[in-house]
Structures are given as C-alpha cells and as structure tokens.
Design an enzyme around this catalytic site. Structure first.
Site, PDB file in Angstrom:
ATOM      1  N   SER A 146       0.836  -1.206   0.000  1.00 29.32           N
ATOM      2  CA  SER A 146       0.000   0.000   0.000  1.00 29.32           C
ATOM      3  C   SER A 146       0.867   1.250   0.000  1.00 29.32           C
ATOM      4  O   SER A 146       2.008   1.234   0.483  1.00 29.32           O
ATOM      5  CB  SER A 146      -0.852  -0.026   1.278  1.00 29.32           C
ATOM      6  OG  SER A 146      -1.367   1.246   1.564  1.00 29.32           O
ATOM      7  N   TYR A 159      -0.535  -0.752  10.627  1.00 29.83           N
ATOM      8  CA  TYR A 159      -0.854  -1.102   9.240  1.00 29.83           C
ATOM      9  C   TYR A 159       0.267  -0.641   8.288  1.00 29.83           C
ATOM     10  O   TYR A 159       0.796  -1.423   7.497  1.00 29.83           O
ATOM     11  CB  TYR A 159      -2.195  -0.482   8.832  1.00 29.83           C
ATOM     12  CG  TYR A 159      -2.516  -0.686   7.372  1.00 29.83           C
ATOM     13  CD1 TYR A 159      -2.868  -1.943   6.883  1.00 29.83           C
ATOM     14  CD2 TYR A 159      -2.448   0.374   6.467  1.00 29.83           C
ATOM     15  CE1 TYR A 159      -3.148  -2.136   5.540  1.00 29.83           C
ATOM     16  CE2 TYR A 159      -2.730   0.181   5.124  1.00 29.83           C
ATOM     17  CZ  TYR A 159      -3.076  -1.072   4.658  1.00 29.83           C
ATOM     18  OH  TYR A 159      -3.335  -1.260   3.322  1.00 29.83           O
TER      19      TYR A 159
HETATM   20  N1  LIG Z   1      -8.824  -1.384  -0.776  1.00 29.11           N
HETATM   21  C1  LIG Z   1      -7.963  -0.387  -0.688  1.00 29.11           C
HETATM   22  O1  LIG Z   1      -8.334   0.809  -0.746  1.00 29.11           O
HETATM   23  C2  LIG Z   1      -6.487  -0.674  -0.521  1.00 29.11           C
HETATM   24  C3  LIG Z   1      -5.566   0.419  -0.558  1.00 29.11           C
HETATM   25  C4  LIG Z   1      -4.209   0.148  -0.429  1.00 29.11           C
HETATM   26  C5  LIG Z   1      -3.772  -1.156  -0.282  1.00 29.11           C
HETATM   27  N2  LIG Z   1      -4.682  -2.185  -0.239  1.00 29.11           N
HETATM   28  C6  LIG Z   1      -4.173  -3.545  -0.050  1.00 29.11           C
HETATM   29  O2  LIG Z   1      -4.827  -4.417  -0.958  1.00 29.11           O
HETATM   30  C7  LIG Z   1      -4.994  -5.704  -0.378  1.00 29.11           C
HETATM   31  C8  LIG Z   1      -6.444  -6.143  -0.531  1.00 29.11           C
HETATM   32  O3  LIG Z   1      -7.270  -5.234   0.122  1.00 29.11           O
HETATM   33  P1  LIG Z   1      -8.871  -5.380   0.127  1.00 29.11           P
HETATM   34  O4  LIG Z   1      -9.403  -4.012   0.264  1.00 29.11           O
HETATM   35  O5  LIG Z   1      -9.319  -6.222  -1.017  1.00 29.11           O
HETATM   36  O6  LIG Z   1      -9.231  -6.116   1.496  1.00 29.11           O
HETATM   37  P2  LIG Z   1      -8.574  -7.231   2.427  1.00 29.11           P
HETATM   38  O7  LIG Z   1      -9.390  -7.256   3.664  1.00 29.11           O
HETATM   39  O8  LIG Z   1      -7.125  -7.049   2.559  1.00 29.11           O
HETATM   40  O9  LIG Z   1      -8.821  -8.591   1.632  1.00 29.11           O
HETATM   41  C9  LIG Z   1     -10.071  -9.221   1.623  1.00 29.11           C
HETATM   42  C10 LIG Z   1      -9.877 -10.697   1.340  1.00 29.11           C
HETATM   43  O10 LIG Z   1      -8.931 -11.267   2.265  1.00 29.11           O
HETATM   44  C11 LIG Z   1      -9.594 -12.224   3.116  1.00 29.11           C
HETATM   45  N3  LIG Z   1      -8.999 -12.096   4.447  1.00 29.11           N
HETATM   46  C12 LIG Z   1      -8.898 -10.981   5.208  1.00 29.11           C
HETATM   47  N4  LIG Z   1      -8.310 -11.266   6.385  1.00 29.11           N
HETATM   48  C13 LIG Z   1      -8.008 -12.587   6.350  1.00 29.11           C
HETATM   49  C14 LIG Z   1      -7.413 -13.491   7.277  1.00 29.11           C
HETATM   50  N5  LIG Z   1      -7.020 -13.095   8.491  1.00 29.11           N
HETATM   51  N6  LIG Z   1      -7.251 -14.784   6.916  1.00 29.11           N
HETATM   52  C15 LIG Z   1      -7.677 -15.220   5.699  1.00 29.11           C
HETATM   53  N7  LIG Z   1      -8.251 -14.414   4.793  1.00 29.11           N
HETATM   54  C16 LIG Z   1      -8.428 -13.122   5.112  1.00 29.11           C
HETATM   55  C17 LIG Z   1     -11.082 -11.844   3.016  1.00 29.11           C
HETATM   56  O11 LIG Z   1     -11.952 -12.932   3.279  1.00 29.11           O
HETATM   57  P3  LIG Z   1     -12.486 -13.233   4.781  1.00 29.11           P
HETATM   58  O12 LIG Z   1     -12.909 -11.926   5.362  1.00 29.11           O
HETATM   59  O13 LIG Z   1     -13.602 -14.209   4.582  1.00 29.11           O
HETATM   60  O14 LIG Z   1     -11.329 -13.833   5.505  1.00 29.11           O
HETATM   61  C18 LIG Z   1     -11.164 -11.462   1.551  1.00 29.11           C
HETATM   62  O15 LIG Z   1     -11.159 -12.605   0.718  1.00 29.11           O
HETATM   63  C19 LIG Z   1      -4.514  -5.577   1.077  1.00 29.11           C
HETATM   64  O16 LIG Z   1      -3.209  -6.101   1.195  1.00 29.11           O
HETATM   65  C20 LIG Z   1      -4.501  -4.079   1.343  1.00 29.11           C
HETATM   66  O17 LIG Z   1      -3.497  -3.713   2.276  1.00 29.11           O
HETATM   67  C21 LIG Z   1      -6.007  -1.967  -0.353  1.00 29.11           C
END
Ligand SMILES: NC(=O)c1ccc[n+]([C@@H]2O[C@H](COP(=O)([O-])OP(=O)(O)OC[C@H]3O[C@@H](n4cnc5c(N)ncnc54)[C@H](OP(=O)(O)O)[C@@H]3O)[C@@H](O)[C@H]2O)c1
Length: 269
Positions: A146, A159
């Site tokens: 990120s 984070y």
């Molecule tokens: N979205 C943004 O604005 C943003 C911005 C910058 C960086 N990022 C990065 O992009 C990546 C993806 O982000 P995202 O927004 O899609 O949300 P996320 O919460 O990181 O990912 C969601 C997915 O991960 C699973 N998950 C979350 N915690 C888990 C755990 N403890 N064990 C197993 N599975 C887990 C969720 O399913 P379950 O809940 O069913 O476990 C879901 O499939 C992350 O690394 C984040 O740091 C995102």
C-alpha cells in the site's frame, strides 16, 4: 490484451485472501488466463460461493482452503492442503485494516494479529512456496502492499509498518530470485473499491470518492509481473519511487497524517 501466464506461472496459483475485493479480482484474472486457483479466506460460505462462480465462469479447477492467516499454523495448514499441487504463482493479498484508529485505541491483540497476517504469514508463504519455485526455476510471487508504506502516518501506525515490511520483503526477494526465473512484484495500491475499503468509509460516515477498480488492478499486476521489483498502480511512473520524493521525512509523515485524518489515504488504505 491479456498476457498468457500458464507456462511461466502455472498450473496452479494461490490467492491468500481470495474471496472478495482485490483478491477476488486476482482469482478472476488468473482463471481467465487458464490457471487453476486455490482460494484462501476465513468466511466459508462466501469462499465456497465465490469458488463456484469461478468454476462456472472459466471451467478451471478451484480448491478452497478456509483458514485465518493471522494464526500461527495457517501457512503450514495451507502447505498441507496444497502439497499435491504445483503452485506456480502466489498472490499474498489479504492485508487491509478495516479499523483505522489511533494506535492506543486498538487493543494490543488486534495489532499483533495484523502483524502476524501481514508479516509473519507473508514471510512463511514466500519461504514455503517460493522455495519450490526457485528449485524449478519458474514462478511468480505478488505481495500486495500500500501507499501507506511510503511514510508513517497517524492512525496508520501498525498497518503502514506492515505494508513497509511487505514492500521491502518483495523488493529483496526480487533481487535474490531475479536470476532464478521467479518473478516477484511488490504491488503498491492506493484507494481501491473493495468491501474492506467500503467498511472503512462507512465507519467514518464518509463518501467513497474515486477509487480504483480491483479488476484493473489485477489485470495490470499480472501483465507486469515480470516488471518488478515494484509496481505502483495508478501512478504515472509505476516503476518509480515514493511519491514523496526528496520531501523531508517530517513533512512526508505530516502529509500522510493529514491525509489519513481526512480520508483513507489515496496513497494508502
Ligand atoms: N482497498 C484499498 O483501498 C487498498 C488500498 C491500499 C492497499 N490495499 C491492499 O490491498 C490488499 C487487498 O485489500 P482489500 O481491500 O481487497 O481487502 P482485504 O481485507 O485485505 O482482503 C479481503 C480478502 O482477504 C480475506 N482475508 C482478510 N483477512 C483474512 C485473514 N485473516 N485470513 C484469511 N483471509 C483473510 C477476506 O476474506 P475473509 O474476510 O472471509 O477472511 C477477503 O477474501 C490488502 O493487502 C490491502 O493492504 C487496499
């Protein structure tokens, strides 16, 4: 045009955090490129329904592994559950922080679990699944990080620190493995429209504003997997350095803190 990936990164790929948001987009994009996928997440019903969607849409094989990546035995269990598969691509995606609050407003256990999921398990994934790739001189690893990694920021302490860890880990592995046929990419994301991002904004009562489409993120990342060490999605210079450039650390931290107070940083989440 999509880049074929099965020869270099197949026949199976794993998406850790692969049932919604960016991870789900990766699963779609990998399956569209004919990779079989292992999807990892905690919520079994969501995971199984999503797996069925991928099978039906692309006709690839999908295996689900329900586990919590913040627990100590998660990666050992994942390795066991996939020991019969040749894993050519590992996307470590799970990493968001749904509750961005001042450091002391969160209990210690929540901080430690975030560190375990975003650091310990990432190292273990790279170690356990990277070793066979290096041995066979073929494969790919994407660590999703990120813009919160660029500088410290208020309400982003743990984070942002874990995301800096992931950024440097991926870059270092790229340097070590680049002559071994294994591509490693630190994928730096800004605000991206996912259920996790929406939870953060809903909690603050703020509008979502502009956010990247996860499908574009996944497509671009796979297209540029061989262009590591770092790919900054949405940047005019995606292989370039920190957007803070030569700004003093103090000013960068203050800028990051202002940003995280007003909204989830467009340079981070
Ligand atoms: N979205 C943004 O604005 C943003 C911005 C910058 C960086 N990022 C990065 O992009 C990546 C993806 O982000 P995202 O927004 O899609 O949300 P996320 O919460 O990181 O990912 C969601 C997915 O991960 C699973 N998950 C979350 N915690 C888990 C755990 N403890 N064990 C197993 N599975 C887990 C969720 O399913 P379950 O809940 O069913 O476990 C879901 O499939 C992350 O690394 C984040 O740091 C995102």
């Amino acid at each position: 045009m999509t880049t074929a990936v099965t020869g270099q990164y197949g026949p199976w790929g794993i998406v850790a955090g692969g049932s919604d948001g960016v991870g789900a987009a990766f699963a779609h994009e990998m399956a569209a490129r004919n990779l079989n996928v292992v999807l990892v997440a905690r919520r079994v019903t969501v995971l199984e329904a999503f797996a069925e969607e991928i099978r039906a849409e692309y006709g690839v094989e999908v295996r689900t592994v329900a586990l919590d990546l913040s627990t100590p035995d998660a990666l050992a269990r994942l390795a066991d559950a996939t020991s019969d598969l040749e894993i050519g691509l590992f996307v470590y995606n799970a990493g968001g922080d749904d509750y961005s609050t001042p450091f002391l407003d969160k209990d210690l256990d929540t901080h430690l679990k975030l560190i375990h999921r975003n650091c310990d398990s990432v190292v273990e994934a790279a170690y356990r699944f990277g070793a066979p790739m290096v041995a066979r001189q073929r494969g790919g690893v994407i660590l999703v990080t990120s813009g919160a990694a660029w500088a410290g920021g208020a309400t982003l302490a743990t984070y942002g620190a874990t995301k800096a860890f992931d950024l440097l880990l991926a870059e270092a592995l790229w340097a070590e493995w680049r002559t071994s046929g294994v591509d490693v990419l630190a994928l730096v994301l800004g605000k991206t429209d996912t259920p996790s991002m929406r939870r953060v904004f809903d909690a603050k009562g703020e509008p979502y504003g502009d956010a990247a489409d996860p499908a574009d993120v996944a497509k671009q990342a796979l297209d540029h997997l061989a262009d590591g060490p770092t790919w900054i999605f949405g940047s005019q210079n995606p292989t370039g350095g920190s957007p803070f450039g030569a700004t003093s650390r103090r000013d960068a931290v203050l800028a990051m803190s202002r940003h995280s107070h007003t909204s989830r940083a467009s340079t981070g989440s």
